[in-house]
Design an enzyme around this catalytic site. Structure first.
Site, PDB file in Angstrom:
ATOM      1  N   GLU A  70       8.151 -12.782 -13.971  1.00  0.00           N
ATOM      2  CA  GLU A  70       9.351 -12.087 -14.462  1.00  0.00           C
ATOM      3  C   GLU A  70       9.929 -12.980 -15.544  1.00  0.00           C
ATOM      4  OE1 GLU A  70      10.289  -9.164 -13.467  1.00  0.00           O
ATOM      5  OE2 GLU A  70       9.181  -8.904 -11.613  1.00  0.00           O
ATOM      6  N   CYS A 129      18.282 -11.889 -17.941  1.00  0.00           N
ATOM      7  CA  CYS A 129      17.052 -11.545 -18.657  1.00  0.00           C
ATOM      8  C   CYS A 129      17.170 -10.182 -19.319  1.00  0.00           C
ATOM      9  CB  CYS A 129      15.888 -11.550 -17.679  1.00  0.00           C
ATOM     10  SG  CYS A 129      16.226 -10.530 -16.251  1.00  0.00           S
TER      11      CYS A 129
HETATM   12  P1  NAD Z   1      12.515 -21.879 -16.887  1.00  0.00           P
HETATM   13  O1  NAD Z   1      11.271 -21.239 -17.341  1.00  0.00           O
HETATM   14  O2  NAD Z   1      12.987 -23.088 -17.606  1.00  0.00           O
HETATM   15  O3  NAD Z   1      12.425 -22.291 -15.344  1.00  0.00           O
HETATM   16  C1  NAD Z   1      12.103 -21.366 -14.307  1.00  0.00           C
HETATM   17  C2  NAD Z   1      11.550 -22.136 -13.122  1.00  0.00           C
HETATM   18  O4  NAD Z   1      10.225 -22.600 -13.425  1.00  0.00           O
HETATM   19  C3  NAD Z   1      12.350 -23.388 -12.782  1.00  0.00           C
HETATM   20  O5  NAD Z   1      12.374 -23.551 -11.386  1.00  0.00           O
HETATM   21  C4  NAD Z   1      11.556 -24.492 -13.470  1.00  0.00           C
HETATM   22  O6  NAD Z   1      11.756 -25.783 -12.943  1.00  0.00           O
HETATM   23  C5  NAD Z   1      10.147 -24.015 -13.232  1.00  0.00           C
HETATM   24  N1  NAD Z   1       9.157 -24.541 -14.184  1.00  0.00           N
HETATM   25  C6  NAD Z   1       9.326 -24.912 -15.469  1.00  0.00           C
HETATM   26  N2  NAD Z   1       8.149 -25.312 -16.007  1.00  0.00           N
HETATM   27  C7  NAD Z   1       7.218 -25.193 -15.039  1.00  0.00           C
HETATM   28  C8  NAD Z   1       5.810 -25.428 -14.972  1.00  0.00           C
HETATM   29  N3  NAD Z   1       5.130 -25.875 -16.027  1.00  0.00           N
HETATM   30  N4  NAD Z   1       5.167 -25.172 -13.823  1.00  0.00           N
HETATM   31  C9  NAD Z   1       5.830 -24.682 -12.753  1.00  0.00           C
HETATM   32  N5  NAD Z   1       7.173 -24.463 -12.739  1.00  0.00           N
HETATM   33  C10 NAD Z   1       7.856 -24.705 -13.880  1.00  0.00           C
HETATM   34  O7  NAD Z   1      13.618 -20.723 -16.927  1.00  0.00           O
HETATM   35  P2  NAD Z   1      15.193 -20.842 -16.704  1.00  0.00           P
HETATM   36  O8  NAD Z   1      15.797 -21.535 -17.901  1.00  0.00           O
HETATM   37  O9  NAD Z   1      15.506 -21.365 -15.351  1.00  0.00           O
HETATM   38  O10 NAD Z   1      15.614 -19.302 -16.723  1.00  0.00           O
HETATM   39  C11 NAD Z   1      15.866 -18.611 -17.904  1.00  0.00           C
HETATM   40  C12 NAD Z   1      14.707 -17.721 -18.297  1.00  0.00           C
HETATM   41  O11 NAD Z   1      14.361 -16.890 -17.184  1.00  0.00           O
HETATM   42  C13 NAD Z   1      15.070 -16.787 -19.426  1.00  0.00           C
HETATM   43  O12 NAD Z   1      14.016 -16.697 -20.373  1.00  0.00           O
HETATM   44  C14 NAD Z   1      15.264 -15.445 -18.722  1.00  0.00           C
HETATM   45  O13 NAD Z   1      15.058 -14.327 -19.561  1.00  0.00           O
HETATM   46  C15 NAD Z   1      14.264 -15.532 -17.620  1.00  0.00           C
HETATM   47  N6  NAD Z   1      14.648 -14.633 -16.527  1.00  0.00           N
HETATM   48  C16 NAD Z   1      13.865 -13.519 -16.302  1.00  0.00           C
HETATM   49  C17 NAD Z   1      14.228 -12.603 -15.302  1.00  0.00           C
HETATM   50  C18 NAD Z   1      13.401 -11.360 -15.054  1.00  0.00           C
HETATM   51  O14 NAD Z   1      13.649 -10.679 -14.060  1.00  0.00           O
HETATM   52  N7  NAD Z   1      12.435 -11.023 -15.899  1.00  0.00           N
HETATM   53  C19 NAD Z   1      15.379 -12.832 -14.529  1.00  0.00           C
HETATM   54  C20 NAD Z   1      16.137 -13.978 -14.788  1.00  0.00           C
HETATM   55  C21 NAD Z   1      15.758 -14.874 -15.789  1.00  0.00           C
END
Ligand code: NAD
Length: 504
Positions: free
Chosen positions: A257, A291
């Protein structure tokens, strides 16, 4: 015994990692600092879990798996309903904890927490209705299908809705019979720890819900763990590509997502005040950090000037302040980095010729919040499709408005770029709204509304917004594999190498 949420609300309480039904100190010294974004000060710390800590949490989930997956669906369902009740009893405290760590207004978080038990109750319900199929097939066979859980699964969650997004995944995963290791965002990891403790208090067996805190390296270690059989991520598109490639290498399933750049199409026959109210909610709830934030507003030229003027006036009236105060309508963004990112978008929007119509007044905050990461709801009109603000996800309260003349233009503008998550369309002509919805790319389309979320309403994106679904039967089935059992019912047997001519 003190309530776990009250304990975690005390600044500088670091209880450790939660796995196997208990808190554990991390095996390495580092800590993650968690801020209070409204005040711009440190709130607490959580451990930065090492690969050894991750392995211990995954082992706890593996140990719990046979017992949990072996329960009759009725018994798992009872557990989930008990979990829902414990969450329900803790809604006011959970809302305060969410608000403290994310900066989102208590009014928002109270409304959101009020619905959290529904996800647990919904998946507890539909898991009981999960039925395989049976067929009589050619040649004297009966086939039947059975659903099986996958094993321990990894839930990687973001910071913008720390509890909601976690529970969407957790409820489906648990109802399907999987055990879980959660890796919450490093920016908002506290409430997921509380959720794991509430699950234990509700009577879920130890090791069924585990939490490891840390940053991307901890998440990567979890994705790489041999005993993880599914990865469910909500996060940015870059993270999605990395996680998908690990899942691909390991040949395990994943759901992603990811980000979005949600278009909102306002036709000239829309009810203007309803559309203005809808855009305000779409754009500025959670300080624009969702998002599906309505960030690319497309307005028909016949109503463009009226719409811009009404939206700008309403945006400028949104009250910023202490997230805990009843009158506060919008809190800060999550971090100093997020604030600076918003300011960079604003500077570029000016330099590219956008016209700022809201968010120009000076920000005057009471001294306690002067260092908070606040930014006014900001609206640019006359934004062109080649502008950065039109193309890139801001993830903050900075939005663009662009004019269109024809439905074909609206479709082309809405489809600019590679995201495909949320879309909203405002028109009183339902046939026209449907036509637009068929041609605009997206995984979730709202007609005459925006950002409605329900356990029964499937959620997920296409293209750079990811794949796989949350909510609904699709989410439950995503957490299961379907086994086919083929039963011979004809008497005797076939012997191909002795001359039988039956094949297949
Ligand atoms: P992020 O990608 O920085 O982090 C998300 C999670 O993934 C965190 O727990 C992070 O520590 C982990 N992570 C980061 N790199 C990783 C890796 N290489 N391997 C495994 N885990 C890793 O995102 P964020 O800043 O926490 O959230 C914002 C983003 O999330 C925005 O782009 C937003 O659009 C998206 N989002 C999408 C939805 C949806 O339903 N599509 C909902 C909410 C947020």
């Amino acid at each position: 015994m003190q309530n776990i949420i009250e304990e975690l609300l005390v600044p500088e309480t670091n209880k450790g990692l939660f796995y196997g039904g208990a808190f554990h100190a991390a095996s390495q010294p580092g800590e993650i600092v968690v801020m209070n974004p409204a005040k711009g000060i440190r709130f607490t710390t959580v451990p930065d879990a090492s690969p050894q800590d991750v392995a211990a949490a995954v082992a706890a989930a593996r140990t719990a798996f046979p017992g949990w997956s072996g329960l009759d669906a009725f018994d798992r369902s009872k557990h989930l309903r008990a979990f829902a009740e414990v969450v329900r009893d803790n809604i006011p405290l959970l809302a305060i904890l969410e608000s403290t760590v994310t900066g989102r207004s208590l009014r928002e978080m109270t409304a959101q927490m009020g619905r959290i038990p529904e996800w647990l109750e919904y998946f507890a319900g539909i898991a009981l209705g999960l039925e395989g199929e049976s067929n009589v097939v050619k040649g004297g066979y009966v086939t039947l299908t059975q659903y099986e859980p996958l094993g321990p699964v990894a839930l990687l969650t973001p910071w913008n809705h720390p509890v909601l997004i976690l529970i969407k995944k957790l409820a489906a995963a648990l109802a399907a019979g999987n055990t879980c290791v959660i890796k919450p965002s490093e920016l908002a990891p506290v409430s997921p720890l509380a959720i794991a403790v509430l699950a234990k208090q509700a009577g879920l067996p130890d090791g069924v819900v585990n939490v490891v805190t840390g940053g991307p390296a901890t998440g990567a270690a979890l994705c790489a763990a041999d005993d993880i059989h599914y990865i469910d991520l909500t996060g940015g598109t870059d993270t999605g590509r990395k996680v998908a490639s690990v899942a691909g290498q390991r040949l395990i399933k994943s759901t992603l997502e990811l980000g979005g750049k949600t278009p909102v199409v306002v036709c000239e026959d829309a009810e203007i005040d309803a559309a203005v109210a809808g855009v305000l909610f779409a754009a500025f709830v959670a300080s624009g950090q969702t998002c599906v934030a309505g960030s690319r507003i497309l307005v028909h030229s016949q109503i463009y000037d009226t719409f811009v003027q009404r939206l700008a006036a309403r945006a400028d009236q949104i009250e910023l302040g202490d997230p805990m105060k009843d009158s506060t309508q919008m809190g800060p963004v999550i971090s100093q980095a997020a604030l600076e990112r918003c300011h960079r978008f604003i500077a570029t929007a000016h330099s590219e010729g956008g016209r700022q119509v809201a968010g120009t007044q000076a920000l005057e905050m009471p001294s306690e919040f002067a260092k908070g990461y606040y930014i006014r709801p900001t609206v640019f009109a006359d934004v062109r499709p080649d502008h950065q603000l039109f193309q890139e996800e801001v993830f903050g309260p900075v939005i663009s408005i662009t004019r269109f003349e024809t439905d074909d233009q609206a479709i082309a503008l809405a489809n600019t770029g590679d995201f495909g998550l949320g879309v909203s369309i405002w028109s009183r002509d339902i046939a026209r709204a449907h036509r637009l919805s068929r041609h605009i790319r997206g995984g979730i389309i709202w007609l005459n509304d925006h950002h409605r979320n329900d356990p029964r309403s499937v959620w997920g994106g296409v293209k750079d917004s990811g794949f796989g679904k949350e909510n609904g039967w699709d989410a439950l089935r995503g957490y299961l594999s379907k086994k086919s059992v083929v039963i011979r019912t004809e008497p005797g047997y076939d012997d191909w190498f002795a001359g039988s001519n039956r094949y297949g």
